[in-house]
Design a protein around this motif. Structure first.
Motif, PDB file in Angstrom:
ATOM      1  N   GLY A   1      -9.874  -9.514   8.349  1.00  0.00           N
ATOM      2  CA  GLY A   1      -9.641  -9.029   9.137  1.00  0.00           C
ATOM      3  C   GLY A   1      -7.937  -8.166   8.594  1.00  0.00           C
ATOM      4  N   ALA A   2      -8.017  -7.636  10.114  1.00  0.00           N
ATOM      5  CA  ALA A   2      -6.053  -7.101  10.516  1.00  0.00           C
ATOM      6  C   ALA A   2      -6.736  -5.933  10.796  1.00  0.00           C
ATOM      7  CB  ALA A   2      -6.177  -5.650   9.165  1.00  0.00           C
ATOM      8  N   ASP A   3      -5.794  -5.729  12.132  1.00  0.00           N
ATOM      9  CA  ASP A   3      -5.630  -4.803  13.047  1.00  0.00           C
ATOM     10  C   ASP A   3      -6.215  -4.509  13.997  1.00  0.00           C
ATOM     11  OD1 ASP A   3      -3.064  -3.662  11.231  1.00  0.00           O
ATOM     12  OD2 ASP A   3      -4.037  -1.891  10.156  1.00  0.00           O
ATOM     13  N   GLY A   4      -6.911  -6.042  14.164  1.00  0.00           N
ATOM     14  CA  GLY A   4      -8.111  -6.393  15.604  1.00  0.00           C
ATOM     15  C   GLY A   4      -9.301  -6.106  15.169  1.00  0.00           C
ATOM     16  N   ASN A   5      -9.855  -5.708  13.126  1.00  0.00           N
ATOM     17  CA  ASN A   5     -10.877  -5.108  13.335  1.00  0.00           C
ATOM     18  C   ASN A   5     -10.973  -6.762  12.133  1.00  0.00           C
ATOM     19  OD1 ASN A   5     -11.474  -2.872  14.758  1.00  0.00           O
ATOM     20  ND2 ASN A   5      -9.470  -2.274  12.932  1.00  0.00           N
ATOM     21  N   SER A   6     -12.489  -6.264  12.025  1.00  0.00           N
ATOM     22  CA  SER A   6     -12.622  -7.573  10.778  1.00  0.00           C
ATOM     23  C   SER A   6     -14.261  -7.361   9.938  1.00  0.00           C
ATOM     24  CB  SER A   6     -13.629  -8.864  11.747  1.00  0.00           C
ATOM     25  OG  SER A   6     -13.527  -9.853  10.679  1.00  0.00           O
ATOM     26  N   ALA A   7     -14.229  -7.377   8.718  1.00  0.00           N
ATOM     27  CA  ALA A   7     -15.569  -6.994   8.531  1.00  0.00           C
ATOM     28  C   ALA A   7     -15.577  -7.667   7.521  1.00  0.00           C
ATOM     29  CB  ALA A   7     -15.445  -5.398   7.611  1.00  0.00           C
ATOM     30  N   PRO A   8     -17.519  -8.441   6.858  1.00  0.00           N
ATOM     31  CA  PRO A   8     -17.217  -9.177   5.847  1.00  0.00           C
ATOM     32  C   PRO A   8     -16.861  -8.888   5.031  1.00  0.00           C
ATOM     33  CG  PRO A   8     -19.446  -7.392   6.759  1.00  0.00           C
ATOM     34  CD  PRO A   8     -18.389  -7.634   7.213  1.00  0.00           C
ATOM     35  N   ILE A   9     -17.179  -9.366   3.723  1.00  0.00           N
ATOM     36  CA  ILE A   9     -16.450  -9.548   2.423  1.00  0.00           C
ATOM     37  C   ILE A   9     -17.590  -8.938   1.755  1.00  0.00           C
ATOM     38  CG2 ILE A   9     -14.516 -10.394   2.276  1.00  0.00           C
ATOM     39  CD1 ILE A   9     -15.431 -12.603   0.721  1.00  0.00           C
TER      40      ILE A   9
ATOM     41  N   THR B   1       1.307  -1.376  -0.098  1.00  0.00           N
ATOM     42  CA  THR B   1       0.145   0.372  -0.416  1.00  0.00           C
ATOM     43  C   THR B   1       0.776   1.632  -0.207  1.00  0.00           C
ATOM     44  OG1 THR B   1       0.031   0.476   2.452  1.00  0.00           O
ATOM     45  CG2 THR B   1      -1.597  -1.186   1.276  1.00  0.00           C
ATOM     46  N   PRO B   2       0.691   2.519   0.250  1.00  0.00           N
ATOM     47  CA  PRO B   2       1.250   3.987  -0.475  1.00  0.00           C
ATOM     48  C   PRO B   2       1.881   4.108   1.258  1.00  0.00           C
ATOM     49  CG  PRO B   2      -1.381   3.561  -1.621  1.00  0.00           C
ATOM     50  CD  PRO B   2      -1.285   2.518  -0.496  1.00  0.00           C
ATOM     51  N   MET B   3       1.118   3.179   2.521  1.00  0.00           N
ATOM     52  CA  MET B   3       1.704   3.336   3.669  1.00  0.00           C
ATOM     53  C   MET B   3       2.311   2.486   3.599  1.00  0.00           C
ATOM     54  SD  MET B   3      -1.697   5.063   5.374  1.00  0.00           S
ATOM     55  CE  MET B   3      -2.132   3.897   5.322  1.00  0.00           C
ATOM     56  N   GLY B   4       3.115   1.430   2.865  1.00  0.00           N
ATOM     57  CA  GLY B   4       3.383  -0.046   2.964  1.00  0.00           C
ATOM     58  C   GLY B   4       2.908  -0.911   3.640  1.00  0.00           C
ATOM     59  N   GLU B   5       3.539  -1.909   3.200  1.00  0.00           N
ATOM     60  CA  GLU B   5       3.089  -3.623   3.502  1.00  0.00           C
ATOM     61  C   GLU B   5       2.661  -3.963   4.563  1.00  0.00           C
ATOM     62  OE1 GLU B   5       5.485  -7.585   4.400  1.00  0.00           O
ATOM     63  OE2 GLU B   5       5.159  -6.912   2.198  1.00  0.00           O
TER      64      GLU B   5
ATOM     65  N   ASN C   1      -9.890   1.536   9.197  1.00  0.00           N
ATOM     66  CA  ASN C   1      -8.847   1.937   9.978  1.00  0.00           C
ATOM     67  C   ASN C   1      -7.293   1.774   8.761  1.00  0.00           C
ATOM     68  OD1 ASN C   1      -6.342   2.453  11.379  1.00  0.00           O
ATOM     69  ND2 ASN C   1      -6.310   0.015  12.390  1.00  0.00           N
ATOM     70  N   PRO C   2      -6.501   2.505   8.451  1.00  0.00           N
ATOM     71  CA  PRO C   2      -6.781   4.283   9.041  1.00  0.00           C
ATOM     72  C   PRO C   2      -7.555   5.068   8.447  1.00  0.00           C
ATOM     73  CG  PRO C   2      -5.033   3.345   7.013  1.00  0.00           C
ATOM     74  CD  PRO C   2      -5.862   2.170   6.798  1.00  0.00           C
ATOM     75  N   MET C   3      -7.959   4.926   7.922  1.00  0.00           N
ATOM     76  CA  MET C   3      -9.283   5.833   6.966  1.00  0.00           C
ATOM     77  C   MET C   3     -10.329   4.654   6.635  1.00  0.00           C
ATOM     78  SD  MET C   3      -7.279   7.606   3.502  1.00  0.00           S
ATOM     79  CE  MET C   3      -5.688   7.437   4.833  1.00  0.00           C
ATOM     80  N   PRO C   4     -11.820   5.273   6.553  1.00  0.00           N
ATOM     81  CA  PRO C   4     -12.805   4.719   5.710  1.00  0.00           C
ATOM     82  C   PRO C   4     -12.535   4.576   4.308  1.00  0.00           C
ATOM     83  CG  PRO C   4     -13.988   6.635   7.011  1.00  0.00           C
ATOM     84  CD  PRO C   4     -11.521   6.878   6.845  1.00  0.00           C
ATOM     85  N   LEU C   5     -12.420   3.215   3.711  1.00  0.00           N
ATOM     86  CA  LEU C   5     -12.191   2.789   1.927  1.00  0.00           C
ATOM     87  C   LEU C   5     -12.832   1.849   2.396  1.00  0.00           C
ATOM     88  CD1 LEU C   5      -8.530   3.498   2.183  1.00  0.00           C
ATOM     89  CD2 LEU C   5      -9.839   5.127   1.436  1.00  0.00           C
ATOM     90  N   THR C   6     -13.279   1.862   0.235  1.00  0.00           N
ATOM     91  CA  THR C   6     -13.445   0.358   0.116  1.00  0.00           C
ATOM     92  C   THR C   6     -12.377  -0.315  -0.383  1.00  0.00           C
ATOM     93  OG1 THR C   6     -15.644   1.047   0.366  1.00  0.00           O
ATOM     94  CG2 THR C   6     -15.166  -1.136  -0.981  1.00  0.00           C
ATOM     95  N   LEU C   7     -11.757  -1.101  -0.244  1.00  0.00           N
ATOM     96  CA  LEU C   7     -11.040  -2.293  -0.563  1.00  0.00           C
ATOM     97  C   LEU C   7     -11.857  -3.123  -1.816  1.00  0.00           C
ATOM     98  CD1 LEU C   7      -8.277  -2.433   1.687  1.00  0.00           C
ATOM     99  CD2 LEU C   7      -8.885  -0.648  -0.046  1.00  0.00           C
TER     100      LEU C   7
END
Length: 98
Positions: A36-44, A13-17, A62-68
Motif C-alpha cells: 500500500g501507498a498513498d491510501g491505496n492498497s493492492a495484492p501482490i 523513483t524518477p519522481m523522487g523517494e 497512482n500516479p499512473m497505471p503500472l506494474t512494479l
C-alpha cells in the motif's frame, strides 16, 4: 529466511523517494500479501522466496497505471534490491520490518 510480517519500504523513483507498506506471507516458497501507498492498497502477485532471495509484483494506479516488479534479498529485519518500472528501468528499494 523469514519474510513474514509487515514492512516499510522506501523506493527511489524518477519522481523522487516514495514510501509504501508491505505485508508478506511465505507459504512453501510462494509469497502473498498486500502493498500500500498513498491510501491505496493492492495484492501482490507472482511472489516467491528462495533462501534469502525474494521477488513479487504489484499493480498500481497512482500516479499512473503500472506494474512494479521487486527483486531483492532479505537479511534479518531488512531487505533491499531493485524495483523494475517497465520501460522506465529499474530503481533501488529498501525495506525494514515493522
Amino acid at each position: 529466511m523469514a519474510v513474514d510480517g509487515n514492512w516499510n519500504l522506501t523506493m527511489s523513483t524518477p519522481m523522487g523517494e516514495r514510501k509504501a507498506t508491505l505485508t508478506l506471507l511465505n507459504s512453501g516458497g510462494t509469497l502473498t500479501g498486500t502493498q500500500g501507498a498513498d491510501g491505496n492498497s493492492a495484492p501482490i502477485f507472482d511472489g516467491a522466496v528462495s533462501g534469502d532471495a525474494i521477488n513479487w509484483k504489484v499493480s498500481i494506479t497512482n500516479p499512473m497505471p503500472l506494474t512494479l516488479e521487486f527483486i531483492g534479498k532479505v537479511s534479518g529485519d531488512s531487505m533491499s534490491g531493485e524495483m523494475g518500472i517497465g520501460p522506465m528501468g529499474s530503481f533501488p528499494f529498501s525495506g525494514t520490518r515493522v
